[in-house]
Design a protein around this motif. Structure first.
Motif, PDB file in Angstrom:
ATOM      1  N   HIS A 157       0.813  -1.224   0.000  1.00  0.00           N
ATOM      2  CA  HIS A 157       0.000   0.000   0.000  1.00  0.00           C
ATOM      3  C   HIS A 157       0.843   1.269   0.000  1.00  0.00           C
ATOM      4  O   HIS A 157       0.383   2.331   0.411  1.00  0.00           O
ATOM      5  N   CYS A 215      -8.101   0.462  -4.253  1.00  0.00           N
ATOM      6  CA  CYS A 215      -7.314  -0.628  -3.695  1.00  0.00           C
ATOM      7  C   CYS A 215      -8.165  -1.385  -2.673  1.00  0.00           C
ATOM      8  O   CYS A 215      -9.160  -0.867  -2.169  1.00  0.00           O
ATOM      9  N   CYS A 219      -7.553  -1.687   0.238  1.00  0.00           N
ATOM     10  CA  CYS A 219      -7.516  -0.958   1.513  1.00  0.00           C
ATOM     11  C   CYS A 219      -8.510   0.198   1.507  1.00  0.00           C
ATOM     12  O   CYS A 219      -8.688   0.868   2.523  1.00  0.00           O
ATOM     13  N   CYS A 245      -2.467   2.916  -4.634  1.00  0.00           N
ATOM     14  CA  CYS A 245      -1.442   2.157  -3.906  1.00  0.00           C
ATOM     15  C   CYS A 245      -0.592   1.385  -4.917  1.00  0.00           C
ATOM     16  O   CYS A 245      -1.053   1.065  -6.018  1.00  0.00           O
TER      17      CYS A 245
END
Ligand SMILES: [Zn+2]
Length: 419
Positions: free
Chosen positions: A261, A275, A277, A282
């Motif tokens: 990330h 992403c 996340c 990232c």
């Protein structure tokens, strides 16, 4: 990445307490016998007197270790020598005995897994890759345990299996033998070592694929990687590892090298797709295999898989080549940052474009030259994997081999030879 390095690890699981677990192969320094075995791997056939010089051990100590290693079937006297054979004859050169044992490897990727056999010099003897049918951990591990004996029967040529090494992406605790977290597989706290040890009867070691491949470079790859190596792995998963003088930096959370990330800022596309996340841009969401296939589709290049996209690039399809060159520049940014953080002797990039398309490697090095503050010789310092084309077969075997070389006289109950 957390800035706190002194706080105790906060982990979601309580089943395994680190203090209960003895240090295991992947983080242990070489024993005396391990130093002797490693010197024989590096320099064999080699005289005992040279091994003593290389290891700094006394000649008597080398003779003692050598005798035990020969009794274990790990070392033999070279056939280059003449005259009658026997234990402890000082003038006959020594070499790794590849005729009696092998190690097994398993690599668990996002979409498929690979089982492999490796001789004690790290040569791949056989590999078998199969797509996953789902991501359930028990099912994938059962499948590996079923496939391994078939590979041994077909390819071990009567040699006994000494150990099984397992490698996978993301966060792995080699001391506990547990995959702590693999988001793409949906795995959390999977006790891979215990499950596979019970299923196979083998001594099992587990590690992250980035550390496994860094260890493989240090043991089996270019000599220049021996002092210090940073390895950057770019596949379905993106992560890194740092090794120095044979020791792998793990970190108290087994989290060293979690670069998935890393934000690419304005260099990324801004992320057509967020992403995993939740953020955009990232490193992993820009350069992973999945991202590459998506970016190809956005340009009207419809491919069924990343492998197909790579094949298109290898035959010179312009849009595929352009995607790999863009990837190389972005990977180069991460490489420059890692070079500045660790200043390693060598940074190894495990990425098939850099490994197989010279223009991609050149682009990557150009990016490093433009961005790194400490690396002024990317031609020497940034290298593709020594194992391009056999990375997945190498990773698992290297985990087993690394543990064996760290403590070759330890308990290694061999799975009997199958003929
Ligand atoms: Zn992310």
């Amino acid at each position: 990445m957390s800035l706190s390095v002194s706080a105790p690890a906060r982990r979601g699981r309580t089943s395994v307490r680190r203090s209960d677990i003895p240090a295991a192969g992947p983080v242990r320094r070489l024993s005396g016998a391990g130093s002797v075995l490693s010197a024989i791997l590096d320099h064999g056939p080699v005289a005992r007197s040279t091994v003593a010089r290389l290891t700094g051990l006394s000649p008597a100590s080398v003779t003692g270790h050598t005798g035990r290693l020969m009794a274990r079937g790990l070392v033999r006297e070279s056939e280059e020598s003449t005259g009658p054979k026997g234990l402890g004859r000082p003038h006959i050169p020594l070499e790794i005995d590849t005729g009696r044992h092998v190690v097994a490897g398993a690599h668990i990727a996002v979409a498929h897994s690979t089982v492999s056999l490796m001789d004690l010099r790290g040569r791949i003897l056989a590999e078998d890759r199969q797509p996953h049918r789902g991501t359930d951990a028990q099912r994938i591990l059962d499948d590996l345990a079923t496939r391994l004996p078939r590979l041994v029967t077909a390819h071990a040529a009567g040699r006994a299996v000494l150990a099984l090494g397992v490698a996978t992406g993301h966060r792995v605790d080699p001391e506990a033998g547990v995959v702590i977290e693999h988001p793409q597989l949906g795995w959390r706290d999977v006790p891979v070592r215990d499950v596979l040890a019970a299923a196979t009867g083998l001594q099992v070691q587990v590690d992250s694929h980035a550390r496994a491949l860094a260890r493989a470079e240090q043991m089996l790859g270019e000599a220049t990687t021996r002092a210090s190596t940073v390895l950057l792995f770019v596949g379905a998963v993106v992560d890194a590892a740092f090794a120095t003088a044979g020791a792998m930096h793990l970190g108290p959370r087994s989290g060293a090298g979690s670069v998935a990330h890393l934000p690419l800022g304005s260099a990324g596309s801004g992320g057509a797709e967020p992403c995993s996340c939740g953020r955009r841009g990232c490193l992993q969401s820009e350069v992973s295999e999945r991202a590459m296939v998506r970016q190809a589709a956005e340009q009207g290049l419809l491919v069924g898989s990343f492998t197909e996209l790579l094949e298109r690039a290898l035959v010179g399809e312009a849009r595929a080549v352009a995607l790999f060159r863009r990837r190389a520049r972005l990977v180069g940014q991460a490489a420059a940052l890692l070079l500045d953080m660790f200043d390693p002797e060598v940074l190894v990039v495990v990425e098939p474009g850099a490994g197989r398309l010279p223009q991609c490697l050149a682009d990557l090095r150009t990016e490093v030259a433009e961005r790194s503050w400490v690396c002024d010789d990317p031609e020497r310092a940034v290298v593709p994997s020594s194992f391009t084309g056999s990375v997945l077969a190498t990773a698992g075997g290297a985990v087993a081999l690394g543990a064996l070389y760290a403590d070759p006289l330890g308990p290694w109950p061999a799975l009997p030879a199958v003929s």
